[in-house]
Design a protein around this motif. Structure first.
Motif, PDB file in Angstrom:
ATOM      1  N   VAL A 123     -17.539  -8.019  32.334  1.00 53.45           N
ATOM      2  CA  VAL A 123     -18.490  -6.923  32.226  1.00 53.45           C
ATOM      3  C   VAL A 123     -19.829  -7.549  31.826  1.00 53.45           C
ATOM      4  CG1 VAL A 123     -19.089  -4.783  31.052  1.00 53.45           C
ATOM      5  CG2 VAL A 123     -16.690  -5.287  31.611  1.00 53.45           C
ATOM      6  N   CYS A 124     -20.778  -7.535  32.750  1.00 52.95           N
ATOM      7  CA  CYS A 124     -22.049  -8.242  32.580  1.00 52.95           C
ATOM      8  C   CYS A 124     -23.180  -7.244  32.315  1.00 52.95           C
ATOM      9  CB  CYS A 124     -22.369  -9.051  33.829  1.00 52.95           C
ATOM     10  SG  CYS A 124     -21.033 -10.107  34.435  1.00 52.95           S
ATOM     11  N   THR A 125     -24.240  -7.728  31.661  1.00 53.15           N
ATOM     12  CA  THR A 125     -25.431  -6.907  31.441  1.00 53.15           C
ATOM     13  C   THR A 125     -26.666  -7.752  31.689  1.00 53.15           C
ATOM     14  OG1 THR A 125     -25.907  -7.391  29.109  1.00 53.15           O
ATOM     15  CG2 THR A 125     -24.143  -5.795  29.554  1.00 53.15           C
ATOM     16  N   GLU A 126     -27.815  -7.088  31.673  1.00 50.31           N
ATOM     17  CA  GLU A 126     -29.088  -7.790  31.841  1.00 50.31           C
ATOM     18  C   GLU A 126     -29.523  -8.491  30.568  1.00 50.31           C
ATOM     19  OE1 GLU A 126     -30.351  -3.796  30.176  1.00 50.31           O
ATOM     20  OE2 GLU A 126     -28.723  -4.623  31.402  1.00 50.31           O
ATOM     21  N   ALA A 127     -28.913  -8.182  29.437  1.00 47.87           N
ATOM     22  CA  ALA A 127     -29.326  -8.739  28.151  1.00 47.87           C
ATOM     23  C   ALA A 127     -29.050 -10.242  28.102  1.00 47.87           C
ATOM     24  CB  ALA A 127     -28.598  -8.038  27.019  1.00 47.87           C
TER      25      ALA A 127
ATOM     26  N   PRO B 264     -27.993   6.519  34.368  1.00 51.53           N
ATOM     27  CA  PRO B 264     -27.764   5.073  34.264  1.00 51.53           C
ATOM     28  C   PRO B 264     -26.302   4.693  34.112  1.00 51.53           C
ATOM     29  CG  PRO B 264     -28.718   5.939  32.238  1.00 51.53           C
ATOM     30  CD  PRO B 264     -28.812   7.027  33.253  1.00 51.53           C
ATOM     31  N   GLU B 265     -25.475   5.611  33.618  1.00 51.35           N
ATOM     32  CA  GLU B 265     -24.055   5.296  33.441  1.00 51.35           C
ATOM     33  C   GLU B 265     -23.336   5.106  34.786  1.00 51.35           C
ATOM     34  OE1 GLU B 265     -24.161   9.812  33.713  1.00 51.35           O
ATOM     35  OE2 GLU B 265     -25.430   8.199  32.897  1.00 51.35           O
ATOM     36  N   LEU B 266     -23.985   5.497  35.883  1.00 49.22           N
ATOM     37  CA  LEU B 266     -23.378   5.327  37.202  1.00 49.22           C
ATOM     38  C   LEU B 266     -23.680   3.965  37.816  1.00 49.22           C
ATOM     39  CD1 LEU B 266     -24.172   8.836  38.767  1.00 49.22           C
ATOM     40  CD2 LEU B 266     -22.099   8.100  37.565  1.00 49.22           C
ATOM     41  N   LEU B 267     -24.522   3.176  37.171  1.00 49.54           N
ATOM     42  CA  LEU B 267     -24.958   1.905  37.740  1.00 49.54           C
ATOM     43  C   LEU B 267     -23.959   0.795  37.435  1.00 49.54           C
ATOM     44  CD1 LEU B 267     -28.765   2.111  36.903  1.00 49.54           C
ATOM     45  CD2 LEU B 267     -27.695   2.338  39.157  1.00 49.54           C
ATOM     46  N   HIS B 268     -22.982   0.637  38.304  1.00 51.25           N
ATOM     47  CA  HIS B 268     -22.009  -0.456  38.226  1.00 51.25           C
ATOM     48  C   HIS B 268     -22.164  -1.283  39.503  1.00 51.25           C
ATOM     49  CE1 HIS B 268     -19.115   1.219  35.002  1.00 51.25           C
ATOM     50  NE2 HIS B 268     -20.203   1.981  35.012  1.00 51.25           N
ATOM     51  N   THR B 269     -22.616  -2.524  39.351  1.00 51.82           N
ATOM     52  CA  THR B 269     -22.833  -3.391  40.503  1.00 51.82           C
ATOM     53  C   THR B 269     -21.809  -4.519  40.476  1.00 51.82           C
ATOM     54  OG1 THR B 269     -25.194  -2.905  40.365  1.00 51.82           O
ATOM     55  CG2 THR B 269     -24.550  -4.755  41.742  1.00 51.82           C
ATOM     56  N   VAL B 270     -21.119  -4.732  41.595  1.00 50.59           N
ATOM     57  CA  VAL B 270     -19.983  -5.653  41.633  1.00 50.59           C
ATOM     58  C   VAL B 270     -20.315  -6.917  42.416  1.00 50.59           C
ATOM     59  CG1 VAL B 270     -17.581  -5.945  42.363  1.00 50.59           C
ATOM     60  CG2 VAL B 270     -18.341  -3.752  41.434  1.00 50.59           C
ATOM     61  N   GLU B 271     -19.931  -8.068  41.859  1.00 48.00           N
ATOM     62  CA  GLU B 271     -19.940  -9.352  42.550  1.00 48.00           C
ATOM     63  C   GLU B 271     -18.524  -9.936  42.508  1.00 48.00           C
ATOM     64  OE1 GLU B 271     -23.830 -11.786  41.650  1.00 48.00           O
ATOM     65  OE2 GLU B 271     -23.012 -10.961  39.801  1.00 48.00           O
TER      66      GLU B 271
ATOM     67  N   PRO C 184     -25.800  -1.477  32.902  1.00 48.07           N
ATOM     68  CA  PRO C 184     -26.910  -1.528  31.959  1.00 48.07           C
ATOM     69  C   PRO C 184     -26.400  -1.820  30.544  1.00 48.07           C
ATOM     70  CG  PRO C 184     -27.135   0.370  33.406  1.00 48.07           C
ATOM     71  CD  PRO C 184     -25.767  -0.189  33.632  1.00 48.07           C
ATOM     72  N   TYR C 185     -27.129  -2.654  29.818  1.00 43.01           N
ATOM     73  CA  TYR C 185     -26.692  -3.036  28.479  1.00 43.01           C
ATOM     74  C   TYR C 185     -26.438  -1.816  27.595  1.00 43.01           C
ATOM     75  CZ  TYR C 185     -26.794  -4.976  23.764  1.00 43.01           C
ATOM     76  OH  TYR C 185     -26.485  -5.294  22.467  1.00 43.01           O
ATOM     77  N   ALA C 186     -27.278  -0.800  27.723  1.00 49.26           N
ATOM     78  CA  ALA C 186     -27.121   0.399  26.895  1.00 49.26           C
ATOM     79  C   ALA C 186     -25.807   1.119  27.178  1.00 49.26           C
ATOM     80  CB  ALA C 186     -28.300   1.346  27.118  1.00 49.26           C
ATOM     81  N   GLN C 187     -25.277   0.939  28.372  1.00 51.07           N
ATOM     82  CA  GLN C 187     -24.022   1.606  28.744  1.00 51.07           C
ATOM     83  C   GLN C 187     -22.798   0.737  28.473  1.00 51.07           C
ATOM     84  OE1 GLN C 187     -24.347   4.760  29.795  1.00 51.07           O
ATOM     85  NE2 GLN C 187     -26.559   4.489  29.601  1.00 51.07           N
TER      86      GLN C 187
END
Length: 218
Positions: free
Chosen positions: A210-214, A105-112, A171-174
């Motif tokens: 730096v955004c998260t789903e939370a 999950p630490e590899l999940l960086h999605t850019v806008e 991911p919020y955890a990361q």
């Protein structure tokens, strides 16, 4: 509930409790699966393709050497997460386990890309035409093939002097580790909208979020 009905955020969270390989990000279930070898990654890719064909529901899969990045969303439900996405996520996790793949999950960086503007209609078509993107229901511009970052227009009566910034969703955890690294690199952090996003300003005044789903909806 029909298979193509969009799930609510509480429903998604309940499903994710039994899907440890997956996280919610930008309207999709996402995972990164690291395989023992590049050949194993290709075999898993083929297995995911077979599962997708069987389910008649096709994820976005990006192969990078020994790692697969997978995103699941239902475009016919407004690019929202549905029961079909959850079912296919379970099947993919089972296939990944058989292939000896590990979730990263630490590899999940999605850019806008975000553009401050007081008149989005005056500029959005220029960007859409240049990029070959399509316009989403919310006015954002998205790559129809899911390759490039989406572009959205942050409506404001007083656009920032620096009108461009990147939104990086993790991911919020990361996120604590990412924010610590960003701060250690010299950025100042504004936690006013946390945990949805934290504004980072670098030493020269450039911003990113730096955004998260939370704290977000489905």
């Amino acid at each position: 509930m029909a298979a193509n009905d969009a799930l609510t955020r509480p429903e998604i969270d309940a499903e994710l409790a039994s899907l440890p390989d997956w996280t919610l990000g930008l309207g999709a279930l996402r995972t990164a699966l690291k395989c023992p070898t590049s050949a194993a990654a290709l075999e898993l890719f083929a297995a995911i393709g077979a599962l997708a064909q069987e389910a008649n529901h096709h994820p976005d899969v990006d192969w990078r050497y020994d790692t697969l990045f997978v995103a699941l969303t239902s475009h016919d439900a407004g690019s929202k997460v549905t029961a079909r996405d959850v079912a296919l996520a379970r099947a993919i996790s089972a296939a990944a386990s058989e292939a000896g793949a590990a979730a990263r999950p630490e590899l999940l960086h999605t850019v806008e890309i975000a553009i401050d503007t007081d008149d989005a209609d005056a500029i959005s078509e220029t960007w859409r035409a240049a990029l070959g993107y399509r316009k989403a229901e919310d006015g954002a511009l998205v790559d129809p093939f899911g390759r490039g970052p989406s572009v959205w227009f942050q409506q404001t009566a007083t656009p920032n002097v620096n009108r461009f910034h990147l939104d990086v969703t993790v991911p919020y955890a990361q996120s604590p580790g990412v924010l610590s690294a960003v701060e250690a690199a010299g950025a100042s952090l504004d936690h006013g909208a946390a945990p949805r996003f934290v504004i980072a300003t670098d030493a020269q005044g450039n911003r990113l979020c730096v955004c998260t789903e939370a704290g977000r909806g489905a």
